[in-house]
Scaffold this motif. Structure first.
Motif, PDB file in Angstrom:
ATOM      1  N   ASP A 308     -37.811   6.639  17.784  1.00 22.26           N
ATOM      2  CA  ASP A 308     -38.787   5.946  16.927  1.00 22.26           C
ATOM      3  C   ASP A 308     -38.563   6.252  15.455  1.00 22.26           C
ATOM      4  O   ASP A 308     -38.964   5.463  14.592  1.00 22.26           O
ATOM      5  N   GLY A 309     -37.946   7.397  15.168  1.00 19.42           N
ATOM      6  CA  GLY A 309     -37.696   7.763  13.776  1.00 19.42           C
ATOM      7  C   GLY A 309     -36.396   7.211  13.219  1.00 19.42           C
ATOM      8  O   GLY A 309     -36.030   7.520  12.078  1.00 19.42           O
ATOM      9  N   THR A 310     -35.695   6.396  13.988  1.00 21.75           N
ATOM     10  CA  THR A 310     -34.427   5.815  13.540  1.00 21.75           C
ATOM     11  C   THR A 310     -34.666   4.773  12.453  1.00 21.75           C
ATOM     12  O   THR A 310     -35.591   3.961  12.551  1.00 21.75           O
ATOM     13  N   ASP A 311     -33.850   4.801  11.420  1.00 20.22           N
ATOM     14  CA  ASP A 311     -33.961   3.831  10.328  1.00 20.22           C
ATOM     15  C   ASP A 311     -33.217   2.562  10.718  1.00 20.22           C
ATOM     16  O   ASP A 311     -32.076   2.334  10.332  1.00 20.22           O
ATOM     17  N   TRP A 312     -33.891   1.721  11.508  1.00 20.79           N
ATOM     18  CA  TRP A 312     -33.244   0.521  12.013  1.00 20.79           C
ATOM     19  C   TRP A 312     -32.961  -0.508  10.918  1.00 20.79           C
ATOM     20  O   TRP A 312     -32.010  -1.294  11.021  1.00 20.79           O
ATOM     21  N   THR A 313     -33.748  -0.485   9.861  1.00 21.17           N
ATOM     22  CA  THR A 313     -33.485  -1.403   8.748  1.00 21.17           C
ATOM     23  C   THR A 313     -32.145  -1.088   8.097  1.00 21.17           C
ATOM     24  O   THR A 313     -31.351  -1.987   7.782  1.00 21.17           O
ATOM     25  N   GLU A 314     -31.869   0.213   7.913  1.00 20.74           N
ATOM     26  CA  GLU A 314     -30.591   0.613   7.338  1.00 20.74           C
ATOM     27  C   GLU A 314     -29.443   0.301   8.298  1.00 20.74           C
ATOM     28  O   GLU A 314     -28.374  -0.162   7.875  1.00 20.74           O
ATOM     29  N   ILE A 315     -29.673   0.535   9.584  1.00 20.56           N
ATOM     30  CA  ILE A 315     -28.621   0.243  10.569  1.00 20.56           C
ATOM     31  C   ILE A 315     -28.327  -1.252  10.592  1.00 20.56           C
ATOM     32  O   ILE A 315     -27.162  -1.665  10.670  1.00 20.56           O
ATOM     33  N   LEU A 316     -29.357  -2.076  10.485  1.00 25.55           N
ATOM     34  CA  LEU A 316     -29.146  -3.527  10.441  1.00 25.55           C
ATOM     35  C   LEU A 316     -28.352  -3.912   9.194  1.00 25.55           C
ATOM     36  O   LEU A 316     -27.432  -4.748   9.263  1.00 25.55           O
ATOM     37  N   ARG A 317     -28.668  -3.291   8.063  1.00 26.16           N
ATOM     38  CA  ARG A 317     -27.917  -3.568   6.830  1.00 26.16           C
ATOM     39  C   ARG A 317     -26.443  -3.230   7.009  1.00 26.16           C
ATOM     40  O   ARG A 317     -25.555  -3.991   6.589  1.00 26.16           O
ATOM     41  N   LEU A 318     -26.179  -2.087   7.632  1.00 27.38           N
ATOM     42  CA  LEU A 318     -24.794  -1.672   7.850  1.00 27.38           C
ATOM     43  C   LEU A 318     -24.077  -2.628   8.804  1.00 27.38           C
ATOM     44  O   LEU A 318     -22.902  -2.965   8.601  1.00 27.38           O
ATOM     45  N   TYR A 319     -24.785  -3.075   9.844  1.00 18.53           N
ATOM     46  CA  TYR A 319     -24.173  -4.038  10.766  1.00 18.53           C
ATOM     47  C   TYR A 319     -23.906  -5.370  10.084  1.00 18.53           C
ATOM     48  O   TYR A 319     -22.884  -6.031  10.359  1.00 18.53           O
ATOM     49  N   ASP A 320     -24.798  -5.791   9.197  1.00 18.68           N
ATOM     50  CA  ASP A 320     -24.558  -7.028   8.449  1.00 18.68           C
ATOM     51  C   ASP A 320     -23.249  -6.930   7.657  1.00 18.68           C
ATOM     52  O   ASP A 320     -22.442  -7.875   7.630  1.00 18.68           O
ATOM     53  N   LEU A 321     -23.043  -5.773   7.020  1.00 19.04           N
ATOM     54  CA  LEU A 321     -21.803  -5.565   6.270  1.00 19.04           C
ATOM     55  C   LEU A 321     -20.596  -5.541   7.204  1.00 19.04           C
ATOM     56  O   LEU A 321     -19.557  -6.140   6.921  1.00 19.04           O
ATOM     57  N   LEU A 322     -20.742  -4.839   8.327  1.00 16.77           N
ATOM     58  CA  LEU A 322     -19.626  -4.722   9.272  1.00 16.77           C
ATOM     59  C   LEU A 322     -19.222  -6.085   9.815  1.00 16.77           C
ATOM     60  O   LEU A 322     -18.023  -6.413   9.871  1.00 16.77           O
TER      61      LEU A 322
END
Length: 413
Positions: A308-322
């Protein structure tokens, strides 16, 4: 007898690349070296059940492989240069194992030979997986999504091309290194990926294959400590491998990320992976490439104290770049999961519709449908996911989830 045969298989699987790499340096011929190692393996299968496993199995196989190479060379009397190499082997036969640093250099030479630009990218991967890891054509075919017959032919053509083109068995000079690195790093990453998809399917992971990929990543990073790509690949593998102990339950069943015991994660590997990633990013001056982005995603998961403490917004941003710089089915599915966690299942399903279906696609879709309460559709999606290749633990997990969704569909008509 079974234990002796298992010992042969284990020794060849773990030490085979080292033996082969050193032998190739000595005889200068990939095919000949492979034949000699294979004959030494057959000799071990015949001898060890009678004499017992020797105290130093690797030394036994190394010396025997050298002697087999001499025998092969002597049979080819029309090749006097190879006969001289055979005499050199006789001298080396009594010297025991070469020092570890020599073996490391031999392995690096073999890595860069397999990744020569004269070979096509799939051929590089196939040859490296065969020579560096000892994977069978069937296992390599599974990694490359090809047939076993086509893979065997690819390997044969690769050996012929190395011989015909006189591709040198060496670490390239500084002027060639940068151009060769993407292929080398791609091979190491593919090797690690192969460890997560064992062909026999009985286990979720081939621990030794994953460990070999990490070791090779360490070697390349040691050779090129100031290059950003090897550091990023090593960071990615360490951060991913750090979470492996919690991915399986007591009986080898798959444990999804939200249920994993994070206390079992390897904190030392995570710290080192994050440090390598940060160093790689500093050296690239903010211009992230694919391995750095994948490592950054793994680092976000590793740093989170809880699901629950995972920063999914940041992970989504990184996946968008990838996805923008290195699109792939795996990256696309990761982006779908991140979008669903950051913005809800509907957002994930919308992105999923743009990706080509495959078994994992159907499994992800099932989870998102279930989160929307669409259990009947989720059951159908999981059934579709079982129509393709999957390890037994993964298959059991999907079947269990399908049973759960069926029950929920009954309770919530």
């Amino acid at each position: 007898m079974t234990s002796e045969r298992d010992a042969v298989a284990e020794t060849v699987r773990i030490e085979g690349a080292r033996i082969l790499a050193t032998l190739i340096r000595t005889v200068g011929d990939v095919r000949l070296a492979e034949d000699a190692v294979q004959e030494a393996t057959l000799a071990a299968l015949g001898a060890w059940p009678v004499t017992g496993v020797p105290p130093q199995p690797r030394a036994w196989l190394t010396v025997t492989a050298r002697r087999k190479a001499i025998d092969i060379l002597r049979r080819e009397r029309a090749r006097p240069d190879k006969e001289r190499d055979g005499l050199r082997l006789i001298e080396l036969g009594g010297s025991g194992l070469p020092p570890d640093e020599v073996v490391h250099d031999d392995l690096l030479r073999l890595i860069f030979t397999c990744c020569h630009p004269a070979l096509s990218p799939p051929t590089r991967v196939a040859l490296a997986l065969r020579t560096l890891c000892g994977l069978s054509p069937a296992q390599i075919a599974a990694v490359l999504l090809a047939t076993e017959t086509a893979t065997a032919k690819r390997l044969t053509r690769a050996r012929q091309k190395i011989a015909a083109a006189h591709i040198p068995y060496r670490v390239p000079g500084a002027d060639e290194l940068a151009d060769r690195l993407p292929a080398v790093c791609g091979v190491i990453h593919s090797l690690y990926t192969a460890g997560h998809a064992p062909v026999d399917g009985h286990a979720a992971y081939d621990v030794d294959t994953c460990a070999e990929a990490v070791r090779l990543a360490e070697l390349v990073h040691e050779l090129l400590p100031h290059q950003t790509m090897p550091a990023a690949v090593l960071a990615l593998l360490l951060l991913t491998e750090a979470r492996r102990p919690s991915r399986l339950g007591e009986h080898g069943d798959v444990v999804p990320l939200d249920r994993q015991d994070r206390r079992r994660w390897d904190a030392v590997a995570i710290d080192r992976g994050v440090a390598l990633l940060n160093d790689s990013l500093r050296r690239s001056h903010g211009q992230a490439e694919a391995y750095q982005l994948q490592a950054a995603i793994a680092a976000e998961h590793a740093r989170a104290a809880s699901y629950d403490g995972t920063d999914w917004t940041e992970i989504l941003r990184l996946y968008d770049l990838l996805v923008s710089i290195a699109p792939s089915d795996a990256a696309g599915l990761g982006r779908v999961v991140a979008a669903a966690e950051a913005a809800g299942p509907a957002a994930g399903l919308a992105l999923l519709a743009d990706l080509p279906p495959n078994p994992r696609w159907h499994a992800v879709r099932a989870e998102l449908l279930a989160r929307e309460g669409r259990y009947v559709e989720a059951v159908r999606a999981l059934t579709a996911s079982l129509g393709g290749p999957a390890t037994q633990p993964e298959r059991r997990f999907r079947e269990q989830r399908r049973d759960e969704f069926r029950q929920l569909a009954t309770e919530n008509p």
